[in-house]
Design a protein around this motif. Sequence first.
Motif, PDB file in Angstrom:
ATOM      1  N   ARG A  58      59.605  17.854  54.740  1.00  0.00           N
ATOM      2  CA  ARG A  58      58.565  16.966  54.227  1.00  0.00           C
ATOM      3  C   ARG A  58      57.959  16.140  55.354  1.00  0.00           C
ATOM      4  O   ARG A  58      56.742  15.932  55.394  1.00  0.00           O
ATOM      5  CB  ARG A  58      59.138  16.036  53.170  1.00  0.00           C
ATOM      6  N   ALA A  59      58.802  15.658  56.262  1.00  0.00           N
ATOM      7  CA  ALA A  59      58.312  14.863  57.390  1.00  0.00           C
ATOM      8  C   ALA A  59      57.385  15.699  58.263  1.00  0.00           C
ATOM      9  O   ALA A  59      56.338  15.221  58.709  1.00  0.00           O
ATOM     10  CB  ALA A  59      59.473  14.317  58.209  1.00  0.00           C
ATOM     11  N   TYR A  60      57.760  16.952  58.513  1.00  0.00           N
ATOM     12  CA  TYR A  60      56.936  17.840  59.331  1.00  0.00           C
ATOM     13  C   TYR A  60      55.562  18.030  58.698  1.00  0.00           C
ATOM     14  O   TYR A  60      54.532  17.959  59.374  1.00  0.00           O
ATOM     15  CB  TYR A  60      57.635  19.184  59.518  1.00  0.00           C
ATOM     16  N   VAL A  61      55.554  18.248  57.389  1.00  0.00           N
ATOM     17  CA  VAL A  61      54.282  18.442  56.693  1.00  0.00           C
ATOM     18  C   VAL A  61      53.446  17.171  56.789  1.00  0.00           C
ATOM     19  O   VAL A  61      52.238  17.223  57.053  1.00  0.00           O
ATOM     20  CB  VAL A  61      54.523  18.838  55.215  1.00  0.00           C
ATOM     21  N   GLY A  62      54.087  16.018  56.612  1.00  0.00           N
ATOM     22  CA  GLY A  62      53.359  14.756  56.700  1.00  0.00           C
ATOM     23  C   GLY A  62      52.788  14.507  58.076  1.00  0.00           C
ATOM     24  O   GLY A  62      51.634  14.098  58.223  1.00  0.00           O
ATOM     25  N   VAL A  63      53.599  14.752  59.107  1.00  0.00           N
ATOM     26  CA  VAL A  63      53.147  14.547  60.488  1.00  0.00           C
ATOM     27  C   VAL A  63      52.020  15.521  60.820  1.00  0.00           C
ATOM     28  O   VAL A  63      51.025  15.140  61.448  1.00  0.00           O
ATOM     29  CB  VAL A  63      54.319  14.693  61.479  1.00  0.00           C
ATOM     30  N   THR A  64      52.145  16.749  60.386  1.00  0.00           N
ATOM     31  CA  THR A  64      51.103  17.741  60.642  1.00  0.00           C
ATOM     32  C   THR A  64      49.794  17.311  60.002  1.00  0.00           C
ATOM     33  O   THR A  64      48.722  17.429  60.610  1.00  0.00           O
ATOM     34  CB  THR A  64      51.529  19.117  60.102  1.00  0.00           C
ATOM     35  N   ARG A  65      49.873  16.764  58.797  1.00  0.00           N
ATOM     36  CA  ARG A  65      48.670  16.300  58.111  1.00  0.00           C
ATOM     37  C   ARG A  65      48.026  15.137  58.881  1.00  0.00           C
ATOM     38  O   ARG A  65      46.818  15.107  59.062  1.00  0.00           O
ATOM     39  CB  ARG A  65      49.016  15.854  56.686  1.00  0.00           C
ATOM     40  N   VAL A  66      48.849  14.192  59.340  1.00  0.00           N
ATOM     41  CA  VAL A  66      48.326  13.043  60.085  1.00  0.00           C
ATOM     42  C   VAL A  66      47.683  13.498  61.388  1.00  0.00           C
ATOM     43  O   VAL A  66      46.591  13.044  61.758  1.00  0.00           O
ATOM     44  CB  VAL A  66      49.442  12.011  60.345  1.00  0.00           C
ATOM     45  N   VAL A  67      48.353  14.406  62.100  1.00  0.00           N
ATOM     46  CA  VAL A  67      47.806  14.914  63.362  1.00  0.00           C
ATOM     47  C   VAL A  67      46.467  15.610  63.116  1.00  0.00           C
ATOM     48  O   VAL A  67      45.508  15.417  63.872  1.00  0.00           O
ATOM     49  CB  VAL A  67      48.813  15.855  64.058  1.00  0.00           C
ATOM     50  N   SER A  68      46.394  16.381  62.049  1.00  0.00           N
ATOM     51  CA  SER A  68      45.129  17.057  61.735  1.00  0.00           C
ATOM     52  C   SER A  68      44.030  16.048  61.422  1.00  0.00           C
ATOM     53  O   SER A  68      42.883  16.214  61.846  1.00  0.00           O
ATOM     54  CB  SER A  68      45.317  17.993  60.540  1.00  0.00           C
ATOM     55  N   ASP A  69      44.397  14.990  60.683  1.00  0.00           N
ATOM     56  CA  ASP A  69      43.405  13.960  60.363  1.00  0.00           C
ATOM     57  C   ASP A  69      42.920  13.255  61.620  1.00  0.00           C
ATOM     58  O   ASP A  69      41.722  12.999  61.779  1.00  0.00           O
ATOM     59  CB  ASP A  69      43.987  12.944  59.377  1.00  0.00           C
ATOM     60  N   VAL A  70      43.833  12.916  62.525  1.00  0.00           N
ATOM     61  CA  VAL A  70      43.453  12.240  63.773  1.00  0.00           C
ATOM     62  C   VAL A  70      42.596  13.166  64.628  1.00  0.00           C
ATOM     63  O   VAL A  70      41.583  12.748  65.193  1.00  0.00           O
ATOM     64  CB  VAL A  70      44.709  11.759  64.533  1.00  0.00           C
ATOM     65  N   GLU A  77      33.213  19.818  64.146  1.00  0.00           N
ATOM     66  CA  GLU A  77      33.573  21.032  63.407  1.00  0.00           C
ATOM     67  C   GLU A  77      33.870  22.219  64.318  1.00  0.00           C
ATOM     68  O   GLU A  77      34.625  23.118  63.972  1.00  0.00           O
ATOM     69  CB  GLU A  77      32.454  21.414  62.429  1.00  0.00           C
ATOM     70  N   GLU A  78      33.249  22.228  65.508  1.00  0.00           N
ATOM     71  CA  GLU A  78      33.446  23.332  66.446  1.00  0.00           C
ATOM     72  C   GLU A  78      34.622  23.112  67.378  1.00  0.00           C
ATOM     73  O   GLU A  78      34.940  23.965  68.204  1.00  0.00           O
ATOM     74  CB  GLU A  78      32.166  23.536  67.259  1.00  0.00           C
ATOM     75  N   GLY A  79      35.250  21.946  67.298  1.00  0.00           N
ATOM     76  CA  GLY A  79      36.394  21.648  68.156  1.00  0.00           C
ATOM     77  C   GLY A  79      36.045  20.907  69.429  1.00  0.00           C
ATOM     78  O   GLY A  79      36.920  20.603  70.228  1.00  0.00           O
TER      79      GLY A  79
END
Length: 116
Positions: A58-70, A77-79
Motif C-alpha cells: 500500500r505504501a508503494y502504491v501511495g508513494v508512486t501516486r505522489v511521485v506521479s503527481d509531483v 504532457e510530452e515529458g
Amino acid sequence: MADTSDTRTPAQIEADIRRRREVLAETLDELGVRVHPKTIVGDAKAKVAASVDNTLGRAYVGVTRVVSDVKAQFTDEEGAPRLERVVPAVLLVAGVVGLVAVGAQRRGRGGGRRRR
C-alpha cells in the motif's frame, strides 16, 4: 435400558476400537503440533510478514501516486520540463541549502553560545 443388540463379532469390535484409537492418536498428534510454541510463533511470524507485505504494498502504491503527481506538476504532457515551475523550485532549494550552510558555518566558528 440400553440397546445391546450389537451384531458385530468380537473381532469386528476389536478392529473398530483399533481404528478409533488410531484416529484419536492422529487427532492428538495434530493438536500437539498446533499448540506447540514453535508452531504458534511460526504462525504469528507468518501473519506479521503478510501484514508487513500488505502495508509495504500500500505504501508503494501511495508513494508512486505522489511521485506521479509531483512529476506531472513539473513536466508537460510530452515529458518536457515546465521551466515556469522548475526554476522557482530550484531557486528555493538552493536558498534553503545556502541558509543551512551559513548556519552550520556560524556554529563552527563559535558564533553560538559556549557552555562553561
